[in-house]
Write a protein that holds these residues in place. Structure first.
Motif, PDB file in Angstrom:
ATOM      1  N   GLY A 274      30.798  40.274  50.270  1.00 61.71           N
ATOM      2  CA  GLY A 274      30.307  39.122  49.502  1.00 61.71           C
ATOM      3  C   GLY A 274      30.511  38.078  50.209  1.00 61.71           C
TER       4      GLY A 274
ATOM      5  N   GLY B 156      26.737  37.880  49.673  1.00 61.07           N
ATOM      6  CA  GLY B 156      27.149  37.445  48.352  1.00 61.07           C
ATOM      7  C   GLY B 156      26.851  35.754  48.183  1.00 61.07           C
TER       8      GLY B 156
ATOM      9  N   ALA C  47      24.007  33.535  46.279  1.00 61.74           N
ATOM     10  CA  ALA C  47      24.359  32.706  45.251  1.00 61.74           C
ATOM     11  C   ALA C  47      23.549  31.417  45.564  1.00 61.74           C
ATOM     12  CB  ALA C  47      25.967  32.341  45.463  1.00 61.74           C
TER      13      ALA C  47
ATOM     14  N   LYS D 295      29.954  34.121  38.964  1.00 66.59           N
ATOM     15  CA  LYS D 295      29.907  35.551  39.402  1.00 66.59           C
ATOM     16  C   LYS D 295      30.370  35.774  40.843  1.00 66.59           C
ATOM     17  CE  LYS D 295      26.628  38.130  37.439  1.00 66.59           C
ATOM     18  NZ  LYS D 295      25.335  38.488  37.102  1.00 66.59           N
ATOM     19  N   ARG D 296      29.606  35.130  41.836  1.00 70.93           N
ATOM     20  CA  ARG D 296      29.929  35.451  43.209  1.00 70.93           C
ATOM     21  C   ARG D 296      31.428  35.328  43.790  1.00 70.93           C
ATOM     22  NH1 ARG D 296      26.834  39.485  44.541  1.00 70.93           N
ATOM     23  NH2 ARG D 296      25.182  39.470  42.875  1.00 70.93           N
TER      24      ARG D 296
ATOM     25  N   SER E 258      33.831  38.134  44.847  1.00 68.01           N
ATOM     26  CA  SER E 258      34.264  37.973  46.463  1.00 68.01           C
ATOM     27  C   SER E 258      35.891  37.906  46.514  1.00 68.01           C
ATOM     28  CB  SER E 258      33.967  36.732  46.964  1.00 68.01           C
ATOM     29  OG  SER E 258      34.336  36.541  48.273  1.00 68.01           O
TER      30      SER E 258
ATOM     31  N   CYS F 287      34.168  32.092  52.217  1.00 72.55           N
ATOM     32  CA  CYS F 287      32.840  32.020  51.799  1.00 72.55           C
ATOM     33  C   CYS F 287      32.250  30.571  52.117  1.00 72.55           C
ATOM     34  CB  CYS F 287      33.204  31.873  49.998  1.00 72.55           C
ATOM     35  SG  CYS F 287      33.094  33.585  49.657  1.00 72.55           S
TER      36      CYS F 287
END
Length: 490
Positions: free
Chosen positions: A75, A79, A83, A263-264, A268, A307
């Motif tokens: 993710g 991910g 996104a 959501k992501r 994650s 991220c």
């Protein structure tokens, strides 16, 4: 049917519940994730004293690394790219917001996991949502604890183990052309050697693997930032403007940005799912809030650091184009973006990073499955050995099989898992706040290392044996925590 259930759970119900719990506890706790952010480093320093205890417990730092090993996965690479592709750069802003609120959720669930942990005959601990449901909510809710354990086993122990094996094998094939069959066999052998050594061996591997894999990825991201210093402010403003619909030409507008970012971010960092508390409960600490603070930091590492690293690698490149974003997505977008910054070897670097992230997650998933079995039985070694053999087989099988249906099924069971955990968190928010206030009160009284007195919380049905702290360990921790700082500078 699976698609319908996934859309209902993750598109509507869980997003509302996860955000509600995150914001609600943030406010109720007076922003605990920010108040104690600096203290986290002191807790980790003091935890090294507890690492030398005579029972060989896991320290707070080891538990942190083990949970980071699980949170950090595909993710963080694929991910984030998805996104941005579907929600535009603004999705990253909402991912940050979810991460900051998720830190509070993680504090709550991991503090409860510590408070309600159970001492085992060999001196180790077991805990997690199944334990704080059964001990905290009472005998009438033991069925929910059992259901949670079954869902945990099905989702992480079996489903996601096979899926991570597939991700690792295909990544290795893309990077080096090694057939997935051979990768699957090699991976199964390595995993087998580690998991038969139990959680302590998994923790020792994570102590080496997690800093290397996360550190390397962060370093390459810093190198990219260094090469594009003058463009960083523009990218940051692009993220913020897109998040509030001020860059409508980018992505799918404010609605898509919010939906994909939320959501992501939730997928994650896993805050609220109840996975990390299974690891947090194992640590040997003087107070439950210690591990709550540390585990909140693991969400920060996952969402706000790793991220973000992927996001800036993509947005600082010329590869991402909102007009053609749907043509390149997922891992391919991250690979192409890094390759533009550092050359073609960047593609292989992303594949290797995905491989390491996936491998560490397999070890984490195994432990979650083992912990779910422990809730039903702690003495049947044949059961645990059988589970380990099954994991080895799943790793080998998953590497060579298209797992689309398995992924959809695991998403549904993970959604049900989150529902059970979030219900328990809402029901136990008062005990969670009570434990936090006990920690707050000791800090305000000038106590450098707050200690949990289980006798004062006997009405909460905590296990007093699990809170027998060795005096020499406590003294070492106090010495490590003592610094020339005021009680309000935490």
């Amino acid at each position: 049917m699976l698609d319908f259930l996934n859309d209902l759970l993750w598109g509507k119900v869980l997003i509302v519940l996860l955000i509600t719990v995150g914001i609600g506890f943030t406010v109720a706790s007076r922003f605990v994730q920010f108040r104690y952010f600096g203290r986290m480093f002191r807790i980790l320093g003091a935890s090294q004293a507890f690492q030398r205890d005579k029972h060989g417990h896991l320290s707070s730092f080891q538990a942190l690394l083990l949970s980071v090993a699980g949170r950090v996965g595909g993710g963080n690479i694929a991910g984030v790219a998805v996104a941005i592709t579907l929600g535009g750069p603004g999705a990253i802003f909402w991912m940050w917001m979810v991460g900051l609120m998720g830190m509070a959720t993680s504090f709550l669930e991991c503090t409860l996991a510590q408070a309600y942990k159970q001492a085992e005959p060999d001196g180790t601990y077991r805990g997690g949502p199944a334990y704080y449901i059964s001990r905290g909510l009472g005998r009438n809710w033991k069925w929910l604890a059992g259901l949670y354990s079954v869902l945990l086993l099905a989702t992480f122990g079996f489903g996601f183990t096979a899926l991570q094996s597939y991700a690792v094998a295909t990544s290795f094939d893309d990077a080096f052309g090694v057939p997935v069959f051979y990768t699957g066999i090699g991976l199964a052998m390595i995993v087998g050697l580690i998991i038969f050594g139990g959680v302590k061996r998994i923790a020792r591997v994570s102590e080496v693997l997690v800093p290397v894999m996360a550190g390397s990825y962060i370093l390459i991201a810093l190198a990219v930032l260094g090469l594009n210093l003058e463009r960083i402010p523009d990218v940051f403003m692009l993220i913020v403007n897109s998040a509030f619909g001020l860059e409508q030409a980018v992505g799918g507008g404010i609605g898509a940005a919010i939906l994909m970012g939320v959501k992501r971010g939730l997928f994650s960092n896993e805050a609220g799912l109840g996975s990390a508390p299974n690891v947090a409960a194992v640590a040997y600490v003087p107070h439950p809030a210690n591990q709550g603070i540390v585990q909140a930091f693991s969400v920060f590492i996952d969402t706000l650091i790793i991220c973000s690293a992927t996001a800036f690698i993509i947005l600082l490149s010329g590869v991402y184009d909102p007009a053609t974003a749907s043509d390149v997505g997922g891992v391919a977008l991250t690979q192409a973006s890094l390759a533009e910054h550092v050359g073609e070897w960047g593609r292989s670097f992303v594949s290797v990073a995905l491989l390491l992230f996936g491998f560490s997650t397999i070890l984490y998933n195994y432990y979650l499955g083992e912990n779910s079995l422990n809730f039903f039985s702690t003495e049947n070694q044949n059961l645990f050995n059988g589970f380990r053999v099954a994991i080895i087989g799943l790793v080998c099988w998953g590497a060579t099989t298209d797992l689309g249906t398995v992924f959809a099924f695991a998403d549904v069971t993970m959604g049900l898992l989150a529902l059970a955990n979030l219900f328990a968190l809402i029901m136990l928010i008062k005990p969670g706040l009570r434990i936090m206030r006990d920690f707050d009160d000791q800090i305000r009284a000038g106590v450098e290392q707050p200690v949990f007195d289980a006798a004062r919380f006997a009405d909460m049905n905590v296990d007093p044996v699990a809170w027998e702290i060795e005096p020499e360990d406590l003294e070492r921790a106090r010495q490590a925590a003592t610094r020339p700082a005021t009680a309000t500078s935490n």
